[in-house]
Design an enzyme around this catalytic site. Sequence first.
Site, mmCIF file in Angstrom:
data_model
loop_
_atom_site.group_PDB
_atom_site.id
_atom_site.type_symbol
_atom_site.label_atom_id
_atom_site.label_comp_id
_atom_site.label_asym_id
_atom_site.label_seq_id
_atom_site.Cartn_x
_atom_site.Cartn_y
_atom_site.Cartn_z
ATOM 1 N N ASP A 629 0.860 -1.174 0.000
ATOM 2 C CA ASP A 629 0.000 0.000 0.000
ATOM 3 C C ASP A 629 0.906 1.236 0.000
ATOM 4 O O ASP A 629 2.111 1.136 0.262
ATOM 5 C CB ASP A 629 -0.887 -0.032 1.249
ATOM 6 C CG ASP A 629 -1.817 1.160 1.331
ATOM 7 O OD1 ASP A 629 -2.325 1.570 0.274
ATOM 8 O OD2 ASP A 629 -2.036 1.673 2.430
ATOM 9 N N LYS A 809 -9.901 18.492 -10.715
ATOM 10 C CA LYS A 809 -8.487 18.719 -10.412
ATOM 11 C C LYS A 809 -8.203 20.187 -10.082
ATOM 12 O O LYS A 809 -7.119 20.701 -10.350
ATOM 13 C CB LYS A 809 -7.600 18.265 -11.573
ATOM 14 C CG LYS A 809 -7.630 16.771 -11.797
ATOM 15 C CD LYS A 809 -6.668 16.377 -12.891
ATOM 16 C CE LYS A 809 -6.658 14.863 -13.034
ATOM 17 N NZ LYS A 809 -7.978 14.335 -13.352
ATOM 18 N N GLY A 943 -5.199 3.283 -3.399
ATOM 19 C CA GLY A 943 -6.472 3.880 -3.766
ATOM 20 C C GLY A 943 -6.334 5.320 -4.207
ATOM 21 O O GLY A 943 -7.337 5.946 -4.570
ATOM 22 N N ARG A 1046 -6.198 3.779 -7.747
ATOM 23 C CA ARG A 1046 -7.653 3.726 -7.614
ATOM 24 C C ARG A 1046 -8.167 2.297 -7.555
ATOM 25 O O ARG A 1046 -9.145 1.946 -8.201
ATOM 26 C CB ARG A 1046 -8.315 4.466 -8.782
ATOM 27 C CG ARG A 1046 -8.107 5.968 -8.782
ATOM 28 C CD ARG A 1046 -8.817 6.612 -7.625
ATOM 29 N NE ARG A 1046 -8.780 8.078 -7.680
ATOM 30 C CZ ARG A 1046 -9.097 8.852 -6.671
ATOM 31 N NH1 ARG A 1046 -9.458 8.317 -5.517
ATOM 32 N NH2 ARG A 1046 -9.054 10.157 -6.765
ATOM 33 N N LYS A 1052 -7.057 -5.403 -5.006
ATOM 34 C CA LYS A 1052 -5.722 -5.667 -4.465
ATOM 35 C C LYS A 1052 -5.514 -7.165 -4.282
ATOM 36 O O LYS A 1052 -4.468 -7.714 -4.663
ATOM 37 C CB LYS A 1052 -5.537 -4.945 -3.129
ATOM 38 C CG LYS A 1052 -5.474 -3.428 -3.220
ATOM 39 C CD LYS A 1052 -5.231 -2.806 -1.846
ATOM 40 C CE LYS A 1052 -5.132 -1.290 -1.923
ATOM 41 N NZ LYS A 1052 -4.827 -0.662 -0.625
#
Length: 1651
Positions: A629, A809, A943, A1046, A1052
Amino acid sequence: MSMPSFFKRNPPVEEPDTDEENENIDPELRLRTVRTAASAIAESIKSEQRAERRKSRQKGSRFFRRYQAESKPAPAPAPSKEVAAPQRPGARRNVHVNHPLSAMEIDHDGEPKARYVRNKVRTTKYTIITFIPKNLYEQFRRAANLFFLSLVILQLFPIFGAAAGSTAVLPLAFIITVTAIKDGVEDYRRGSLDEEVNTSAATKLGGGWRNVNQPRDPRHWLEKLLGLNPPGKVTKGVKKLRDREVGEAGKGVRVILAKGGDDNSSVLTHDATQSQSSIDVRNRRLEDIQSIDSHSYPPDASRPSLSEASSSTQVQSREYVPFGSLSQYQQSVHSQSTLGVIDWRKRTNGSAAWERTLWKKLEVGDVVLLRDNDQVPADIVVLSTSDPDGMCYLETKNLDGETNLKPRKACRATSNITSEDDIEKSAFYLDSEPPHQNLYSYHGVLRYQDPASNDERQEPVTINELLLRGCSVRNTAWIIGLVVFTGADTKIMLNGGETPSKRSKIERETNFNVIVNFVILSIMCIVAAIFSGLEDSKTGTSASFFEEGSDPTTSYIVNAVITFVSCLIAFQNMVPISLYISIEIVKTIQAYFISQDIDMYYAPYDTPCVPKTWNISDDLGQIEYVFSDKTGTLTQNVMEFQKCSIAGIAYGEGVTEAQRGAATREGKGDALDPRDLKEKMSSLKQQMIAIMERTFKNRYFQADQLTLISPKFAEDLADKTGSQKAKAIGFFRALALCHSVLADKPEDSNPYLVNYKAESPDEAALVTAARDAGFPFVGRSKDTFEIEVMGQSEKYTFLKMLEFNSTRKRMSVILRQPDGRIICYCKGADSVIYERLTKDHDPWLKEQTSKDMEMFANNGLRTLCISYRYVEEEDYLTWSRTYDAATNAIENREEEIDKANALMEHSLIILGATALEDKLQEGVPEAIEMLHRAGIKLWILTGDKLQTAIEIGYSCNLLKSEMDLMILSASTMEQARSQIEAGLNKIASVLGPPSWDPRKRGFVPGAQASFAVVIDGETLRFALTAELKPLFLNLGTQCETVVCCRVSPAQKALTVNLVKEGRNAMTLSIGDGANDVAMIQEANIGCGLFGLEGSQAAMSADYAFGQFRFLTKLLLVHGRWSYQRVAAMHANFFYKNVIWTFALFWFLPFNGFDATYLYQYTFILLYNLAFTSLPPIVLGAFDQDINAKAALAYPQLYVRGIRGLEYTRAKFWFYMLDGLYQSGVVYFVPYLALTLGSPISWTGRDVNSLADFGTTVAVSAIAAANIYVGLNTHYWTVMTWIVVIGSTVVMMIWIVIYSFFPSVDFIDEVMILFGTVTFWSTVGVTVCICLAPRFIVKYWTSSYYPLDKEVVREMWVIGNLKDQLGISHRRARKSQLEPEHPLESAPMFGDHNRSLSELEHARDYGAAHELSPDFGNTPTDTPLMTQTRDLPSREPNPPLVSGTPEQLSAPQPSYHYGHRTGVSPQPSYYSASDIPAPSPMPSPKFRSADGEITSTPPSRRPSVATTRGIPPSPMPTSPLPAQPETPTSPSLTAPNAGRPRINDNASYEMRVRSPAQLAPGSNLAPSSWSTRSAHDQRAPSEMSHASFATADEYFPEDERVESRASHYPSSPGHQPDSPVDDRNTFRVAQRMDDTPTVHSSAPAWEGGRAM
């Protein structure tokens, strides 16, 4: 200005996307590869923009729907229009609150049909009921255990001749029991953590309120039958909780829930008279959390709706509060036209009350009350909060490792609920989707009847209204929520899955070896049975007379079968039953060592590395892929404002991790030494603070948090005449205003201490930087921002905020300035801002800011572009109406809002750019680099968005500029396929076809072109389908690094499974959040990081520790050791059982194949229990082929584990054949010794019995087996000596003891055997013959075909690797063990004059400081030499030495030069005044300013030498004083070892001739030069004088005398006339041809340069 003209301001900007829109382009060309961080981030942004445009084209144009939305009313909860919901597998659930269930939802008894799981969670593998059967099943999955169970059963039948059938069950029962206890302890620890969570306290609505979703009697039929837990009874756990908290209740503590404007909206009061219900303390009935209604019911009739600003109650509750309030973050949600779900006309009995309970007691449909800092006990929909706008804030650290706050909001229809009475007056139900794994998606519909109009209404419920289990409430006084999912149905538990039962790779392979041994055993038994039957079938033999009645039956075939079974029992040691219990013991010891490793202890959390699964430690040494991670695992989730660009001028002196990593790869790591950097930054910081303090007063300044270090910025800010000051003020004013953070003042006593809480750490870092730069954000109310600008207060009126999201953004805030003008500040990604700049923008500023941002990005920093524009009043009013209409749209609301935003965010002007560093955990770049050097590939599964992952990849050196980076972003299956195939073609064109040979696993960094892949979650979803899985697997496994963005927790786990199963690779997953649990459990090894508040990941992991960097020690040291130890132990176990069992087999032809035991039965019992069990265990627990520091210095050694070369089937067969050979030797050599000779014992008895022969064979076999294990041991400790030798001694002692016990066959055996020479000689010869082949092979392979680890081991044992790594020797060298000869060591070359003592003690010379006695007082205790010596002429044309100090610090052979100012009683070779005549000294060469090289010194006198870079100092004309003893660090060079810091202010550059001759094989160690002892110290200036004093023939006579006088003191008491310069260094170098030379440093001459 009219509306049309306003709209013309912002023509839509659409960047053509030729690659995607032109379908004729070759798909291979669609995949762009980039190298730098800036280009990678830019490409990722473009790919996301292309994806958005593709989605918008698919949806079609909906631009004109905005006008339809304008005419629609504001959205109260929508009347009866169905809200579209995505389809999820499973049945939807309706959760009712005071709402009757439909007829379809109840059974014939009126009870609800739906049954939901409890909120109790379990991560254990076993329960009390399932422990025994499940554990037995797991243990008997081992083939050996099944085999031994069968043998135990057979031995119970006397017909098979087992000596002790009933006791045969004991070894197997012992192994099964010990293993079960170990598994039980492991699982009990998990269960304890589960119980701690399940018994946490929660607050739910109880009393007279009933949850209609649950049956009136929810008990199981068995509980009803036994009368357990009747409904309404308070269980022991709840009673215990309430008893624990009854003290506070006795003080009358009550909770008032009120919607206020500050944190005091939830207050505690000790006035018991305010309570509407009492607490019966006597009967221990605790309802310690009860609410008092602070509103009046029904509300004032003059208040038709909450949307009116004149509402009396709301006005009171929303009065202005002081700045810094944490509850005033968001603006009001859209207006409501009704009172929502509360029916004010409904009468209630007021019996509902909050009551304390346990987490595990919560059920679906319960209404719970959460307080600030509480953990969320289940998945809960927010009904109401303390914030007047219904906002609340969560910290998801336990979920995903992120510490930033996540905003959530209450459902609008229920946001007015503030008490139990309100809940009783409400009636609604939640139409919820079924539970699923997606953490970022939820869809429900809140349905209710409008109390005023009786219309059916509904309101969508999304993930923004859902609190997930495991999160923590922050900055919110209270939350009332509805439990939707409990226990195993919660999203976090669905992503976790069941705790798997993991088995190591070697353990799985052991089953094959056991089966092979079983096959061999079966063949042995079949051969014995056949020949036994043939022997029995013979007639007319003596057996019919002497063995009458010995056969079990009269049938030869039956007798043969019985012999087969008897041989199975006799030869059962062929399959080692003790192997498994030994492995359990060894792995327990290994787990203990891992937990006790101080290098993996993390002090801030006070936790070591905690092994939770002990039986897979050997897998740590075979890991090929690490899946990690990002947030909280690689990073601290802390942002630092490092640099910025203001009006084209860059500020910031900080050095990022990416810069340090790039410098290290380029060999310039020493230039960025952390200590030097820290000192430099500290100095610059103080300089900056001093300038700022003189310029203005910043009351909110916090020096310890200042991260933008730039004295230049402070100077520009202080420059009143320069234009840059106004630009800097405008830039930081934008940072102080354009955000959504909350200002927190934690200490009332210090009103100027302000901290910031934000949704993302980026925002908090920006506002914190503005505060410390002199522009603090003080606080905000509903419509006012207050900041200070260089000490002056400014207040801005808040108008609108256009929030940031991953699609936009950017974020904007629209404010009214104190002067009345309206300004829009906008910050976001550079590509997004640049598209929206005004057309007449300054091109130089655009270009310069872009260059600065590219530089920042390449340094691993996150960049944001800051801009602004002024807005006319009329334009703003027009836009505001458009924006409000968009926010109130029912359909396509998000699209309409985006279009409205675009009407405001245009014609921007650049203020500057910011650069933030996402702070990595300590040592992460170095750890990743070391893992890569070990051949381990790292995949990041996060993520986070694409750009964030790329920035972190570059900052932690996971992504490098020399890599070709491929970004995969697709919105369809075909696009994903084309991009993956393009990536494969790209790699194949450079590297050729891939090879999946297991022997070539692992990679060598830099050996070939390297590639990296970055893929987003949508594309990964396509890549993980069955169709594209093989292609993606081929692409990912050919890359050094893969970054997946993401991704959901389930993705995962699927990615880990893809590599684990697809490549049959060993995988390790590491994470710190609950969203990492799935991949942690899926991998072969799961590692979890501890957090400040614990971690779900650590609870579910196999190994838990504090920091990512500890992974290197865990894998490269402990993992590698464990793998090699277990592999060696396995092989040795099979060997020792073969040598023992086959000796029995060789005896069969000599006893008629009747399975007679060769050994006395106690030997059979004790062989694996006492005589040979400990040496393999010690080997498996304590052996080290190389030291831990050597393993970290050479991480490439780990590749053998990746390739599985330590435990192969070839190695298994080699040990088996070796055991077979040795079994023949231990049987036939004693057989020949006893048959060819006739040994007689000293007692007079013949040595010819079966016991004599069998004991001789047994002693030989046991001694050979133990010594064989010793041969395979690399690290001999005291324990190894004791066990290897002691096991054989124990056997001998047993023979002695057992001989004195009365027995049929062993009485007085020690007196018979031990007194004969034949016995001892036979055992000695047998053992030597057994072990000779192994010894020869080991010698031959290690000498002529050594493995890398053997080379490193040799460097460690007999080389200078310890010196290179800075490790002290455990024992002194041989030359140091003779203190009676304090001869000073010196290098001697060729035919030197030596003292008598030197000739007498000719030996290797060690370092001077090691060989000499303590000369601490030598400079004053010994007389100084006053005479000089004539030096012989030098040999012609000596070679010159050149090189940099770095080159000269490489490891050298070991000759030792030194010098001291005093002289010992023996003439010392360290004094320049006492060098023997044959020792050649250098002749200086000088380079003049015009480049001419000459041996004539410059004409200037008397200045002999000056130091370059400093003012020249006069040559000392008097004797030099004794120099102080200053210890120096050894100069060592080794892998990973940094070069020593050298004070090189004035490096000499004299090139000195090499000595005349060099003895072959001489060694020259760098430590002898850089490590100087007490008698070895002197100033470098003194060395310079000594060097020039030796060149007498080049000086005039007067100057020669002066030079000598300057060096040789005339008397001990003579003092110098001038200070001595001692800043120079003296170094040793070695040429490539191994000719040792001296590199002395000589100062530069004025007018010339010494060579």
